[in-house]
Motif scaffolding. Structure first.
Motif, PDB file in Angstrom:
ATOM      1  N   ILE A  90       0.840  -1.202   0.000  1.00 10.97           N
ATOM      2  CA  ILE A  90       0.000   0.000   0.000  1.00 10.97           C
ATOM      3  C   ILE A  90       0.878   1.256   0.000  1.00 10.97           C
ATOM      4  N   GLY A  91       0.275   2.365  -0.381  1.00 12.90           N
ATOM      5  CA  GLY A  91       1.006   3.637  -0.425  1.00 12.90           C
ATOM      6  C   GLY A  91       0.245   4.596  -1.321  1.00 12.90           C
ATOM      7  N   THR A  92       0.572   5.859  -1.244  1.00 17.56           N
ATOM      8  CA  THR A  92      -0.139   6.855  -2.046  1.00 17.56           C
ATOM      9  C   THR A  92       0.297   6.751  -3.518  1.00 17.56           C
ATOM     10  N   ASN A  93      -0.355   7.503  -4.406  1.00 14.85           N
ATOM     11  CA  ASN A  93      -0.010   7.482  -5.834  1.00 14.85           C
ATOM     12  C   ASN A  93       1.454   7.863  -6.023  1.00 14.85           C
ATOM     13  N   GLY A  94       2.137   7.092  -6.854  1.00 16.76           N
ATOM     14  CA  GLY A  94       3.527   7.411  -7.170  1.00 16.76           C
ATOM     15  C   GLY A  94       4.518   7.009  -6.096  1.00 16.76           C
ATOM     16  N   SER A  95       4.084   6.223  -5.111  1.00 20.90           N
ATOM     17  CA  SER A  95       5.001   5.879  -4.011  1.00 20.90           C
ATOM     18  C   SER A  95       5.967   4.756  -4.401  1.00 20.90           C
ATOM     19  N   GLY A  96       5.651   4.007  -5.473  1.00 22.74           N
ATOM     20  CA  GLY A  96       6.596   2.987  -5.941  1.00 22.74           C
ATOM     21  C   GLY A  96       6.064   1.558  -5.893  1.00 22.74           C
ATOM     22  N   LYS A  97       4.766   1.385  -5.683  1.00 19.46           N
ATOM     23  CA  LYS A  97       4.189   0.041  -5.521  1.00 19.46           C
ATOM     24  C   LYS A  97       4.339  -0.800  -6.802  1.00 19.46           C
ATOM     25  N   SER A  98       3.895  -0.223  -7.937  1.00 19.88           N
ATOM     26  CA  SER A  98       3.966  -0.984  -9.193  1.00 19.88           C
ATOM     27  C   SER A  98       5.414  -1.243  -9.583  1.00 19.88           C
ATOM     28  N   ALA A 235      -3.008  -2.780  -4.094  1.00 21.01           N
ATOM     29  CA  ALA A 235      -4.398  -2.318  -4.215  1.00 21.01           C
ATOM     30  C   ALA A 235      -4.566  -1.014  -3.455  1.00 21.01           C
ATOM     31  N   HIS A 236      -5.404  -0.142  -4.029  1.00 18.38           N
ATOM     32  CA  HIS A 236      -5.740   1.093  -3.321  1.00 18.38           C
ATOM     33  C   HIS A 236      -6.884   0.843  -2.354  1.00 18.38           C
ATOM     34  N   GLN A 237      -7.684  -0.206  -2.690  1.00 15.23           N
ATOM     35  CA  GLN A 237      -8.802  -0.511  -1.794  1.00 15.23           C
ATOM     36  C   GLN A 237      -8.275  -1.276  -0.592  1.00 15.23           C
ATOM     37  N   LEU A 238      -8.293  -0.621   0.542  1.00 15.52           N
ATOM     38  CA  LEU A 238      -7.721  -1.245   1.730  1.00 15.52           C
ATOM     39  C   LEU A 238      -8.548  -2.451   2.174  1.00 15.52           C
ATOM     40  N   ASP A 239      -9.839  -2.469   1.791  1.00 11.96           N
ATOM     41  CA  ASP A 239     -10.675  -3.627   2.139  1.00 11.96           C
ATOM     42  C   ASP A 239     -10.129  -4.902   1.501  1.00 11.96           C
ATOM     43  N   SER A 240      -9.717  -4.783   0.216  1.00 15.26           N
ATOM     44  CA  SER A 240      -9.162  -5.964  -0.471  1.00 15.26           C
ATOM     45  C   SER A 240      -7.915  -6.440   0.255  1.00 15.26           C
ATOM     46  N   ILE A 241      -7.094  -5.478   0.673  1.00 11.64           N
ATOM     47  CA  ILE A 241      -5.850  -5.828   1.349  1.00 11.64           C
ATOM     48  C   ILE A 241      -6.171  -6.528   2.678  1.00 11.64           C
ATOM     49  N   ARG A 242      -7.131  -5.960   3.411  1.00 12.29           N
ATOM     50  CA  ARG A 242      -7.480  -6.564   4.709  1.00 12.29           C
ATOM     51  C   ARG A 242      -8.031  -7.972   4.522  1.00 12.29           C
ATOM     52  N   GLU A 243      -8.834  -8.153   3.435  1.00 14.65           N
ATOM     53  CA  GLU A 243      -9.446  -9.462   3.204  1.00 14.65           C
ATOM     54  C   GLU A 243      -8.425 -10.514   2.786  1.00 14.65           C
ATOM     55  N   MET A 244      -7.456 -10.086   1.971  1.00 14.23           N
ATOM     56  CA  MET A 244      -6.648 -11.099   1.288  1.00 14.23           C
ATOM     57  C   MET A 244      -5.233 -11.293   1.820  1.00 14.23           C
ATOM     58  N   CYS A 245      -4.727 -10.343   2.627  1.00 11.97           N
ATOM     59  CA  CYS A 245      -3.302 -10.417   2.968  1.00 11.97           C
ATOM     60  C   CYS A 245      -3.081 -10.700   4.454  1.00 11.97           C
ATOM     61  N   ASN A 246      -1.985 -11.400   4.734  1.00 13.16           N
ATOM     62  CA  ASN A 246      -1.635 -11.630   6.132  1.00 13.16           C
ATOM     63  C   ASN A 246      -0.524 -10.667   6.569  1.00 13.16           C
ATOM     64  N   ARG A 247      -0.004  -9.942   5.567  1.00 16.47           N
ATOM     65  CA  ARG A 247       1.115  -9.054   5.876  1.00 16.47           C
ATOM     66  C   ARG A 247       1.076  -7.874   4.907  1.00 16.47           C
ATOM     67  N   VAL A 248       1.539  -6.699   5.342  1.00 20.06           N
ATOM     68  CA  VAL A 248       1.467  -5.513   4.476  1.00 20.06           C
ATOM     69  C   VAL A 248       2.787  -4.730   4.511  1.00 20.06           C
ATOM     70  N   LEU A 249       3.174  -4.269   3.314  1.00 17.40           N
ATOM     71  CA  LEU A 249       4.308  -3.339   3.205  1.00 17.40           C
ATOM     72  C   LEU A 249       3.715  -1.974   2.884  1.00 17.40           C
ATOM     73  N   TRP A 250       4.046  -0.968   3.659  1.00 16.35           N
ATOM     74  CA  TRP A 250       3.606   0.405   3.396  1.00 16.35           C
ATOM     75  C   TRP A 250       4.804   1.122   2.783  1.00 16.35           C
ATOM     76  N   VAL A 251       4.564   1.585   1.541  1.00 14.80           N
ATOM     77  CA  VAL A 251       5.645   2.188   0.761  1.00 14.80           C
ATOM     78  C   VAL A 251       5.390   3.690   0.631  1.00 14.80           C
ATOM     79  N   ASP A 252       6.420   4.489   0.788  1.00 14.33           N
ATOM     80  CA  ASP A 252       6.267   5.927   0.571  1.00 14.33           C
ATOM     81  C   ASP A 252       7.559   6.485  -0.024  1.00 14.33           C
ATOM     82  N   GLU A 253       7.415   7.227  -1.111  1.00 15.13           N
ATOM     83  CA  GLU A 253       8.571   7.811  -1.812  1.00 15.13           C
ATOM     84  C   GLU A 253       9.691   6.796  -2.022  1.00 15.13           C
ATOM     85  N   GLY A 254       9.301   5.597  -2.417  1.00 16.51           N
ATOM     86  CA  GLY A 254      10.294   4.578  -2.748  1.00 16.51           C
ATOM     87  C   GLY A 254      10.942   3.901  -1.561  1.00 16.51           C
ATOM     88  N   ARG A 255      10.448   4.190  -0.352  1.00 16.96           N
ATOM     89  CA  ARG A 255      11.027   3.545   0.833  1.00 16.96           C
ATOM     90  C   ARG A 255       9.944   2.796   1.597  1.00 16.96           C
TER      91      ARG A 255
END
Ligand SMILES: Nc1ncnc2c1ncn2[C@@H]1O[C@H](COP(=O)(O)OP(=O)(O)OP(=O)(O)O)[C@@H](O)[C@H]1O
Length: 275
Positions: A90-98, A235-255
């Motif tokens: 997860i992260g805001t637009n342009g944070s480096g997720k893709s 995913a931008h939809q946090l619901d999908s992330i909560r439903e499907m993932c057991n772990r999350v990486l929060w990315v911001d400005e490439g870090r």
């Protein structure tokens, strides 16, 4: 960041901003190791319009190519994903997720550091690139072949893929350009899910699916997690992330801002960004 949160999760940025060394848990099977990864895009011709004047100026200035701008999209990331992990990014637009997913898929060369995977990573939609002018039916066959399945295996899986995609009657015989974006992503997911992957990377592919399809996808992802090594989901939809993932990486400005269990990281992200 609250101290309580810091205690619960591994915060991946060292005080000087550099990526800390990767630490591998000896009791679990590592599937993806990202070690101090840096990805830089080079954009040529960023300095001005490509007209005759600019070209002349470049000749006068003896510049032999348009100016180049560097975008440092991933700035030193380190983490390890283990067998059975479903990792949300997860992260805001342009944070480096893709960019991170493409780098794990091996589509972008690291400027520094590296990505190590146990087995073949598959980026959903890329490994089986679908063609708009072909029918859903042909795309299923070609997509499955492109993922390395044999013709008999494709035949055996065909009905299952069609059923999973759940397109309206008759659409499977139409060219994909007649599909809505939701229908396209359902078919892409259904094709990718026909095969088990060592590392499955899903970039927003489920965003356009409806709630029923998301539930089906979750069950499929759980199944893939058991067979596969690890699944990554942007995913931008946090619901999908909560439903499907057991772990999350929060990315911001490439870090990496945070790496931890889903609820802790998503709650901290919501608190910080108000999303
Ligand atoms: N092909 C490219 N060439 C140059 N810069 C790029 C390219 N693709 C992405 N970038 C830049 O890299 C940074 C990270 O982009 P990326 O697409 O990975 O972000 P993202 O978190 O997936 O964003 P979004 O949520 O909007 O999809 C951004 O600054 C973006 O402008």
């Amino acid at each position: 960041m609250a101290d309580a949160v810091k205690e619960k999760v591994k915060v991946s940025s060292a005080p000087d901003g550099s990526a800390p060394p990767v630490v591998i848990d000896p009791n679990r099977e590592p599937i993806v190791v990202v070690d101090d990864l840096h990805i830089i895009y080079r954009v040529y011709g960023a300095g001005g319009k490509g007209n005759a004047n600019n070209a002349l100026m470049r000749i006068v200035r003896r510049q032999n190519r348009p100016s180049m701008k560097e975008v440092h999209a991933i700035r030193g990331m380190s983490f390890v994903a283990y067998k059975g992990d479903a990792v949300g990014v997860i992260g805001t637009n342009g944070s480096g997720k893709s960019t991170l997913l493409k780098a794990i898929a091996g589509l972008l060369p690291p400027q520094q550091g590296g990505v190590y995977t146990a087995g073949q990573p598959s980026l959903l939609g890329v490994n089986a690139a679908l063609m708009n002018d072909l029918t859903g039916e042909r795309n299923i066959v070609l997509g499955c072949l492109a993922m390395g399945m044999g013709p008999d295996e494709v035949k055996a899986k065909y009905d299952e893929v069609v059923k999973f995609a759940g397109l309206k009657d008759g659409f499977i015989q139409l060219p994909m350009r007649a599909y809505s974006s939701g229908m396209g992503s359902r078919l892409r997911f259904a094709i990718a899910a026909a095969k088990s992957h060592d590392v499955l990377l899903i970039d927003e592919a489920l965003a356009t699916g409806d709630a029923k399809f998301r539930r089906k996808s979750k069950a499929k992802i759980d199944e893939l997690r058991k067979e596969a090594g690890a699944v990554f989901l942007v995913a931008h939809q946090l619901d999908s992330i909560r439903e499907m993932c057991n772990r999350v990486l929060w990315v911001d400005e490439g870090r990496l801002v945070m790496d931890g269990d889903t609820d802790t990281v998503v709650d901290a992200y919501v608190e910080a960004t108000g999303k």
